[in-house]
Design an enzyme around this catalytic site. Structure first.
Site, PDB file in Angstrom:
ATOM      1  N   ASP A 104       0.835  -1.195   0.000  1.00 53.10           N
ATOM      2  CA  ASP A 104       0.000   0.000   0.000  1.00 53.10           C
ATOM      3  C   ASP A 104       0.876   1.254   0.000  1.00 53.10           C
ATOM      4  O   ASP A 104       0.652   2.180  -0.754  1.00 53.10           O
ATOM      5  CB  ASP A 104      -0.993  -0.003   1.175  1.00 53.10           C
ATOM      6  CG  ASP A 104      -0.343  -0.269   2.531  1.00 53.10           C
ATOM      7  OD1 ASP A 104       0.884  -0.532   2.588  1.00 53.10           O
ATOM      8  OD2 ASP A 104      -1.061  -0.224   3.543  1.00 53.10           O
ATOM      9  N   ASP A 107       7.142   3.714   3.149  1.00 55.45           N
ATOM     10  CA  ASP A 107       7.402   4.946   3.893  1.00 55.45           C
ATOM     11  C   ASP A 107       8.877   4.964   4.300  1.00 55.45           C
ATOM     12  O   ASP A 107       9.732   5.310   3.499  1.00 55.45           O
ATOM     13  CB  ASP A 107       6.447   4.986   5.085  1.00 55.45           C
ATOM     14  CG  ASP A 107       6.478   6.301   5.836  1.00 55.45           C
ATOM     15  OD1 ASP A 107       6.715   7.341   5.208  1.00 55.45           O
ATOM     16  OD2 ASP A 107       6.259   6.293   7.065  1.00 55.45           O
ATOM     17  N   PHE A 156       0.105  12.395   6.442  1.00 53.71           N
ATOM     18  CA  PHE A 156      -0.541  11.104   6.698  1.00 53.71           C
ATOM     19  C   PHE A 156      -1.772  10.969   5.798  1.00 53.71           C
ATOM     20  O   PHE A 156      -2.588  11.877   5.711  1.00 53.71           O
ATOM     21  CB  PHE A 156      -0.948  11.001   8.172  1.00 53.71           C
ATOM     22  CG  PHE A 156      -1.339   9.609   8.562  1.00 53.71           C
ATOM     23  CD1 PHE A 156      -0.378   8.675   8.913  1.00 53.71           C
ATOM     24  CD2 PHE A 156      -2.680   9.219   8.545  1.00 53.71           C
ATOM     25  CE1 PHE A 156      -0.735   7.378   9.248  1.00 53.71           C
ATOM     26  CE2 PHE A 156      -3.047   7.925   8.883  1.00 53.71           C
ATOM     27  CZ  PHE A 156      -2.076   7.006   9.232  1.00 53.71           C
ATOM     28  N   ARG A 169     -10.295   2.644   5.471  1.00 52.43           N
ATOM     29  CA  ARG A 169      -9.723   1.805   4.409  1.00 52.43           C
ATOM     30  C   ARG A 169     -10.653   1.766   3.199  1.00 52.43           C
ATOM     31  O   ARG A 169     -10.223   1.580   2.068  1.00 52.43           O
ATOM     32  CB  ARG A 169      -9.538   0.364   4.909  1.00 52.43           C
ATOM     33  CG  ARG A 169      -8.494   0.196   5.999  1.00 52.43           C
ATOM     34  CD  ARG A 169      -8.204  -1.291   6.194  1.00 52.43           C
ATOM     35  NE  ARG A 169      -7.489  -1.575   7.435  1.00 52.43           N
ATOM     36  CZ  ARG A 169      -6.172  -1.490   7.586  1.00 52.43           C
ATOM     37  NH1 ARG A 169      -5.417  -1.110   6.581  1.00 52.43           N
ATOM     38  NH2 ARG A 169      -5.607  -1.785   8.738  1.00 52.43           N
TER      39      ARG A 169
HETATM   40  P1  IMP Z   1       7.434   1.651   6.716  1.00 52.94           P
HETATM   41  O1  IMP Z   1       7.928   0.399   7.332  1.00 52.94           O
HETATM   42  O2  IMP Z   1       7.849   2.883   7.474  1.00 52.94           O
HETATM   43  O3  IMP Z   1       7.749   1.794   5.250  1.00 52.94           O
HETATM   44  O4  IMP Z   1       5.858   1.700   6.954  1.00 52.94           O
HETATM   45  C1  IMP Z   1       4.971   1.116   6.152  1.00 52.94           C
HETATM   46  C2  IMP Z   1       3.653   0.928   6.884  1.00 52.94           C
HETATM   47  O5  IMP Z   1       3.298   2.049   7.712  1.00 52.94           O
HETATM   48  C3  IMP Z   1       2.550   0.829   5.860  1.00 52.94           C
HETATM   49  O6  IMP Z   1       2.371  -0.502   5.437  1.00 52.94           O
HETATM   50  C4  IMP Z   1       1.356   1.396   6.588  1.00 52.94           C
HETATM   51  O7  IMP Z   1       0.685   0.397   7.334  1.00 52.94           O
HETATM   52  C5  IMP Z   1       1.929   2.396   7.556  1.00 52.94           C
HETATM   53  N1  IMP Z   1       1.848   3.783   7.042  1.00 52.94           N
HETATM   54  C6  IMP Z   1       2.887   4.603   6.721  1.00 52.94           C
HETATM   55  N2  IMP Z   1       2.449   5.804   6.291  1.00 52.94           N
HETATM   56  C7  IMP Z   1       1.105   5.763   6.345  1.00 52.94           C
HETATM   57  C8  IMP Z   1       0.065   6.722   6.014  1.00 52.94           C
HETATM   58  O8  IMP Z   1       0.282   7.878   5.582  1.00 52.94           O
HETATM   59  N3  IMP Z   1      -1.228   6.292   6.201  1.00 52.94           N
HETATM   60  C9  IMP Z   1      -1.541   5.047   6.660  1.00 52.94           C
HETATM   61  N4  IMP Z   1      -0.601   4.124   6.975  1.00 52.94           N
HETATM   62  C10 IMP Z   1       0.711   4.473   6.821  1.00 52.94           C
HETATM   63 MG    MG Z   2      -1.657   0.414   8.854  1.00 55.55          MG
END
Ligand code: IMP
Ligand code: MG
Length: 182
Positions: A104, A107, A156, A169
């Site tokens: 999805d 980040d 966000f 969602r």
């Molecule tokens: P990462 O490990 O920092 O890349 O985080 C990824 C996970 O953080 C995603 O799979 C989402 O579940 C959550 N996430 C990060 N940014 C957002 C956002 O802006 N909205 C909702 N969920 C997010």
């Molecule tokens: Mg989440």
């Protein structure tokens, strides 16, 4: 839609349902092109990526298989990067298959890197990443994103599978969320 008609906490729409669908069709076409004649499997991470996976799968014109896994994140200390573990594993082997991890959002990259490392150990023929949203401004570990729909600003977001405390969602669009407005 006027702002007053938006659900509580939703600040503004970033990508409309139509923009999202158009982009997914483009990415689906690119994936069909690249993997034609091969054994493609899409792997989706529950729950956020499921909405994107089903839309993407329908935009791909070649035969594909799908499988799911679920992860849970935890921290050893407050503010430390989240650690991730597999809470539900794939149903089937990915050995010798061409695998696309469908995300999805990428980040910081920690989640995706963990998943890539885990899947790479299972002998796929190839392993790529396709993400709906990419927020490269917050990246802490590099991961090779091959297909992406949108690069987003450092805000966000919710919708099209992405949640705020499990909410929103089911929005068809992608929107900037301000929890203070809830
Ligand atoms: P990462 O490990 O920092 O890349 O985080 C990824 C996970 O953080 C995603 O799979 C989402 O579940 C959550 N996430 C990060 N940014 C957002 C956002 O802006 N909205 C909702 N969920 C997010
Ligand atoms: Mg989440």
């Amino acid at each position: 839609m006027s702002d007053t008609a938006l659900p509580p906490g939703i600040e503004r729409i970033l990508y409309t349902e139509e923009q999202v669908e158009t982009k997914i069709r483009e990415v689906g076409a690119a994936i069909s092109e690249k993997y034609r004649g091969r054994d493609l499997k899409l792997i989706s991470v529950l729950k956020g990526s499921v909405f994107f996976l089903t839309a993407l799968a329908r935009a791909i014109e070649i035969p594909i298989k799908i499988d799911f896994l679920a992860i849970s994140s935890f921290s050893t200390q407050p503010n430390a990067p989240g650690l991730v573990r597999i809470a539900k594993d794939l149903d089937e082997s990915i050995q010798d298959q061409d695998v696309l991890l469908v995300e999805d959002i990428v980040d910081t990259g920690f989640t995706t890197r963990y998943l890539l490392q885990t899947l790479a150990g299972r002998g796929p023929n190839s392993l790529g990443i396709c993400t709906l949203l990419d927020r490269t401004s917050r990246r802490l570990v590099q991961v090779p994103v091959e297909f992406r729909c949108f690069e987003i600003p450092d805000r966000f977001v919710v919708g099209f599978g992405l949640d705020y405390k499990q909410l929103y969602r089911n929005l068809g669009y992608i929107a900037v969320m301000d929890p203070h407005r809830l």
